[in-house]
Design a protein around this motif. Structure first.
Motif, PDB file in Angstrom:
ATOM      1  N   TYR A 498      17.134   0.644 -11.371  1.00 50.94           N
ATOM      2  CA  TYR A 498      15.872   1.180 -10.859  1.00 50.94           C
ATOM      3  C   TYR A 498      15.079   0.067 -10.204  1.00 50.94           C
ATOM      4  CZ  TYR A 498      10.790   1.675 -11.778  1.00 50.94           C
ATOM      5  OH  TYR A 498       9.425   1.646 -11.710  1.00 50.94           O
ATOM      6  N   LYS A 499      14.500   0.369  -9.047  1.00 54.21           N
ATOM      7  CA  LYS A 499      13.556  -0.524  -8.383  1.00 54.21           C
ATOM      8  C   LYS A 499      12.322   0.282  -8.032  1.00 54.21           C
ATOM      9  CE  LYS A 499      14.028  -2.084  -4.137  1.00 54.21           C
ATOM     10  NZ  LYS A 499      14.429  -2.890  -2.952  1.00 54.21           N
ATOM     11  N   ALA A 500      11.148  -0.223  -8.390  1.00 54.78           N
ATOM     12  CA  ALA A 500       9.907   0.533  -8.224  1.00 54.78           C
ATOM     13  C   ALA A 500       9.636   0.840  -6.761  1.00 54.78           C
ATOM     14  CB  ALA A 500       8.741  -0.247  -8.819  1.00 54.78           C
ATOM     15  N   GLY A 501       8.880   1.884  -6.539  1.00 53.60           N
ATOM     16  CA  GLY A 501       8.392   2.181  -5.199  1.00 53.60           C
ATOM     17  C   GLY A 501       7.276   1.235  -4.807  1.00 53.60           C
ATOM     18  N   SER A 502       6.693   1.462  -3.615  1.00 53.35           N
ATOM     19  CA  SER A 502       5.576   0.643  -3.166  1.00 53.35           C
ATOM     20  C   SER A 502       4.886   1.366  -2.015  1.00 53.35           C
ATOM     21  CB  SER A 502       6.054  -0.752  -2.762  1.00 53.35           C
ATOM     22  OG  SER A 502       4.952  -1.636  -2.600  1.00 53.35           O
ATOM     23  N   PHE A 503       4.222   0.613  -1.144  1.00 51.06           N
ATOM     24  CA  PHE A 503       3.422   1.248  -0.113  1.00 51.06           C
ATOM     25  C   PHE A 503       3.474   0.454   1.180  1.00 51.06           C
ATOM     26  CE2 PHE A 503       0.878  -1.190  -3.117  1.00 51.06           C
ATOM     27  CZ  PHE A 503       0.315  -2.167  -2.302  1.00 51.06           C
ATOM     28  N   ASN A 504       3.236   1.151   2.283  1.00 47.39           N
ATOM     29  CA  ASN A 504       3.096   0.537   3.596  1.00 47.39           C
ATOM     30  C   ASN A 504       1.612   0.311   3.880  1.00 47.39           C
ATOM     31  OD1 ASN A 504       5.951   0.591   4.510  1.00 47.39           O
ATOM     32  ND2 ASN A 504       5.688   2.814   4.289  1.00 47.39           N
ATOM     33  N   ASP A 505       1.301  -0.094   5.092  1.00 44.64           N
ATOM     34  CA  ASP A 505      -0.097  -0.256   5.475  1.00 44.64           C
ATOM     35  C   ASP A 505      -0.786   1.105   5.571  1.00 44.64           C
ATOM     36  OD1 ASP A 505      -0.201  -3.106   5.787  1.00 44.64           O
ATOM     37  OD2 ASP A 505       1.030  -2.873   7.577  1.00 44.64           O
ATOM     38  N   GLY A 506      -1.996   1.180   5.093  1.00 48.91           N
ATOM     39  CA  GLY A 506      -2.760   2.415   5.149  1.00 48.91           C
ATOM     40  C   GLY A 506      -3.789   2.451   4.033  1.00 48.91           C
ATOM     41  N   ILE A 507      -4.480   3.568   3.932  1.00 51.50           N
ATOM     42  CA  ILE A 507      -5.547   3.725   2.938  1.00 51.50           C
ATOM     43  C   ILE A 507      -5.237   4.934   2.074  1.00 51.50           C
ATOM     44  CG2 ILE A 507      -8.013   4.110   2.590  1.00 51.50           C
ATOM     45  CD1 ILE A 507      -8.527   2.824   5.269  1.00 51.50           C
ATOM     46  N   ASP A 508      -5.217   4.706   0.777  1.00 51.81           N
ATOM     47  CA  ASP A 508      -4.968   5.793  -0.157  1.00 51.81           C
ATOM     48  C   ASP A 508      -6.050   6.870  -0.007  1.00 51.81           C
ATOM     49  OD1 ASP A 508      -3.324   6.572  -2.640  1.00 51.81           O
ATOM     50  OD2 ASP A 508      -5.388   6.810  -3.329  1.00 51.81           O
ATOM     51  N   GLY A 509      -5.623   8.119   0.127  1.00 50.97           N
ATOM     52  CA  GLY A 509      -6.551   9.214   0.298  1.00 50.97           C
ATOM     53  C   GLY A 509      -6.835   9.552   1.744  1.00 50.97           C
ATOM     54  N   GLN A 510      -6.516   8.632   2.678  1.00 48.03           N
ATOM     55  CA  GLN A 510      -6.706   8.887   4.104  1.00 48.03           C
ATOM     56  C   GLN A 510      -5.371   8.949   4.851  1.00 48.03           C
ATOM     57  OE1 GLN A 510      -9.618   6.322   5.968  1.00 48.03           O
ATOM     58  NE2 GLN A 510     -10.911   6.278   4.135  1.00 48.03           N
ATOM     59  N   THR A 511      -4.494   7.983   4.578  1.00 45.12           N
ATOM     60  CA  THR A 511      -3.160   7.998   5.171  1.00 45.12           C
ATOM     61  C   THR A 511      -2.293   8.980   4.395  1.00 45.12           C
ATOM     62  OG1 THR A 511      -3.420   5.658   5.723  1.00 45.12           O
ATOM     63  CG2 THR A 511      -1.191   6.568   5.842  1.00 45.12           C
TER      64      THR A 511
END
Length: 733
Positions: A498-511
């Protein structure tokens, strides 16, 4: 080439059953006499031949003899392993890899130093010095090693302080003005205290050939120094404390990329719309390494990597062994690089990386040490990383296109347990599980279009990034191993990674979530294997067959976000990997030694739409990156005894690698294909009586074949080492 799972399983059992030899009793104390090696693959000491894990373990002396002086060269001697330089070391094992080099991403096959996870791969390219052994574990290691071991583990294990005086050193000089030097001294301070100090210097010029002179061409490609100080304290027979401090400074001129046009010319459309393949065209090593664009910036790197850690081992009677490993590490990076590619408004783009990060980890393990049928261990770990890294590209979308992430924080913890129970003297069953919890968040910064090197909100534009999420997963392992004889071990495992997820550039709740976040990747592995040897140890062979069910693998590429270029990671749905591996050593006489390894790999996407589910093109059935279907390596060493009791050793090794692909999943989707290659190395070594000193001449890549290591959407490539040669001397007392 396609192979059914039934064929793989049949071949595995055939290999196992034809490998059984006459019985002979072997105790762990005889490891050295029969060429075996003690490993810690299961986090406890055991003989490699008795460890039911697919692994390759290479001692420090064997690394030196094979001219493997850094992690990159492990590729030449370990089956199914590929390590390249791509802003640090990117490891691919059995087709499993990760190109994400950001502070938000993680490797799928990490490099560990004495069992401690190194979070940022930019700091893993330190040459081997004072190394006891390297263990490469293939397949998911999610139970005992935890997160980010989807494809396996590379564990570099250093020599520890001993209760005797010892010293030694090595000096290498070669073409490209290569200079490597390392030394160690071990001092017993008292019966209970010992010190060991070691250090290295590693320098070479660039492999790149520059067609135009420039005032910015100067400086060696790398000028690295590193050192390590260890203290071992044994206050009682049952308590052992090891303290370690290390420091590395990685400097140089990192401008070494070349245009992809040096390699790729022909291009053909694939069966899927808007998908193409480009192949390497025939050219010399010199032409492939030549850059035709003058540099407009002086390349400089000055990365620092240092830390402190301890290892406390406490034996509680004859029942339990308790191990505690705390660690604190610091990363500082400062890199200026001329990207040196065309196709932009200015023709040149510079890249600036700078920042600071720290990581702290703690691991506690409790293992049984009795002689009963049950062997078990339980434990837990905690990890936290905080980083403030920045990346700026000059002359791309604006004078300064910057990605500021201040700070990015990762925290993770896990608890695990694994037990092996002997159902009989020959048959054992193993079961284990780990619960992992990961949290990642970015609280400041974003993508910035700047007029200067410092962000000015009055005149500059910012696209903020704010994101955070957590993931949890239970990974497990189940297996059986059986002593077919005292010489032959059979094993079978089902394990998960297992390898955790993550995020790209952006704003939580808007992107949108599907654009901002990507899911964890998971892998389920089914494997059977064998390890066997003859009674006299003249032949040692191990092999395995495996099948991977790979879900949501994370692919990273350069894409467009808010109108500017940015790194983007997405999930690729499903993939499948099938393979067979075989490796061994034949020593028919004291003078002759043959070692060999081979891998047959079938790794492909099962469900992958780069443009989104249901859209074209579909890459279903296309190969995973850096996954040659066939790789075969063989070496021969002849040892000539001399009258003075020294010897002369001549060794040659050659590796055949079939073609493999490199994918850029942008529009249009392009597969870059590196054709099949053969590379040969040779050494000639004089070993003095008692191995007090040696003199070695070496040559690597005799054919002078330069292959593609990495490609990107900016049409630049990194490449493998050309022909290198030199002389090495060493001593020990």
């Amino acid at each position: 080439m396609r192979h059914s799972s039934a064929t793989f399983i049949s071949l595995a059992f055939l290999l196992a059953n034809t490998a059984a030899y006459a019985q002979s009793k072997q105790d762990q104390a005889d490891a050295g006499s029969n060429g075996d090696i003690v490993v810690t693959a299961n986090r406890v000491s055991s003989l490699a031949s008795k460890t039911p894990v697919s692994l390759t373990a290479v001692s420090g002396d064997s690394l030196r003899s094979a001219n493997v002086t850094n992690p990159l060269r492990l590729t030449e001697i370990v089956p199914s392993l590929n390590i390249i330089r791509n802003d640090g070391l990117q490891v691919t094992l059995r087709g499993v890899s990760s190109a994400d080099r950001t502070e938000r991403g993680d490797p799928s096959v990490p490099i560990l130093l004495d069992g401690v996870y190194i979070a940022r791969r930019q700091f893993t390219e330190v040459s081997f010095f004072d190394v006891s052994r390297v263990e490469v574990l293939r397949g998911p290691q999610g139970t005992l090693y935890g997160r980010n071991t989807t494809g396996g583990v590379v564990n570099i294990i250093t020599n520890k302080p001993e209760s005797r005086f010892a010293a030694g050193g090595n000096l290498t000089y070669g073409n490209y003005d290569t200079l490597q030097a390392d030394a160690f001294v071990n001092v017993p301070v008292s019966e209970k205290i010992a010190l060991r100090a070691s250090a290295t210097v590693d320098k070479r010029d660039t492999y790149q050939i520059r067609a135009f002179s420039s005032p910015f061409n100067g400086g060696a490609f790398k000028k690295n120094i590193a050192g390590r100080l260890q203290l071992r304290f044994e206050p009682t027979e049952n308590l052992n404390i090891l303290l370690r401090a290390d420091y590395a400074q990685l400097k140089g001129n990192p401008n070494e990329e070349v245009s992809m046009d040096n390699f790729f010319s022909s291009r053909r459309a694939l069966s899927e719309p808007n998908a193409f393949e480009s192949r390497v065209y025939a050219s010399s090593s010199d032409l492939r390494r030549t850059t035709y664009a003058p540099f407009n910036w002086q390349g400089r790197s000055n990365n620092k990597f240092y830390g402190f850690e301890a290892e406390v081992n406490w034996s509680v009677g004859e029942l339990l062994d308790i191990t505690y490993v705390p660690s604190h590490r610091v990363f500082d990076t400062n890199i200026n690089r001329d990207m040196n590619f065309t196709g932009t408004p200015t023709g040149n783009v510079a890249r600036l990386d700078y920042g600071h990060g720290t990581q702290d980890s703690h691991e506690l393990r409790i293992a049984t040490s009795g002689s009963g049928p049950l062997k078990a261990q339980v434990g837990g770990n905690y990890f936290r990383e905080k980083s403030d890294f920045n990346l700026c590209l000059l002359n791309l979308n604006a004078p300064y296109l910057c990605f500021a992430r201040t700070p990015t924080i990762q925290t993770a913890y896990g608890i695990f347990g694994q037990a092996t129970y002997s159902l009989s003297d020959q048959l054992r069953v193993t079961a284990g599980a780990r619960y992992s919890h990961d949290m990642k968040k970015l609280t400041g910064g974003g993508t910035r279009l700047q007029q200067g090197p410092v962000y000015d909100p009055a005149v500059d534009q910012e696209f903020p990034s704010r994101a955070g999420r957590s993931w949890s997963k239970v990974t497990w392992r189940a297996g059986l191993d059986f002593d077919l004889s005292n010489l032959t071990l059979l094993y079978g495992t089902i394990s998960t990674g297992y390898k955790a997820g993550s995020f790209n550039d952006g704003i939580d709740g808007q992107t949108p979530d599907e654009q901002l976040y990507y899911r964890p990747e998971t892998l389920t592995s089914y494997e059977i294997g064998f390890k066997t040897r003859t009674a006299d140890g003249a032949l040692r062979v191990q092999g395995s067959v495996f099948y991977y069910d790979y879900r949501d693998l994370q692919l990273t590429y350069a894409g467009v976000f808010n109108g500017v270029v940015a790194g983007i990671t997405t999930n690729a749905g499903k993939a499948r990997v099938k393979g067979i591996e075989l490796e061994g050593v034949l020593t028919p006489s004291p003078r002759n030694r043959v070692d060999f390894n081979a891998s047959l790999l079938d790794a492909e996407y099962v469900e992958y739409f780069p443009s989104g589910a249901g859209n074209t093109p579909s890459l279903n059935g296309f190969p995973l990156d850096r996954s040659p279907k066939v790789a075969i390596s063989a070496g021969y060493t002849y040892t000539l005894p001399l009258a003075n009791t020294g010897n002369l050793q001549a060794s040659v090794r050659s590796k055949l690698t079939s073609s493999y692909s490199l994918l850029i999943p942008t529009d249009p989707v392009t597969f870059y294909t590196q054709p099949a290659t053969t590379k040969t190395d040779a050494t000639l070594t004089y070993n003095a009586p008692g191995d007090r000193y040696f003199v070695q001449g070496f040559i690597s890549n005799i054919e002078d074949i330069v292959t593609v290591s990495s490609v990107n959407t900016f049409r630049t490539s990194t490449y493998s080492e050309p022909r290198t040669y030199g002389i090495r001397v060493g001593f020990k007392i």
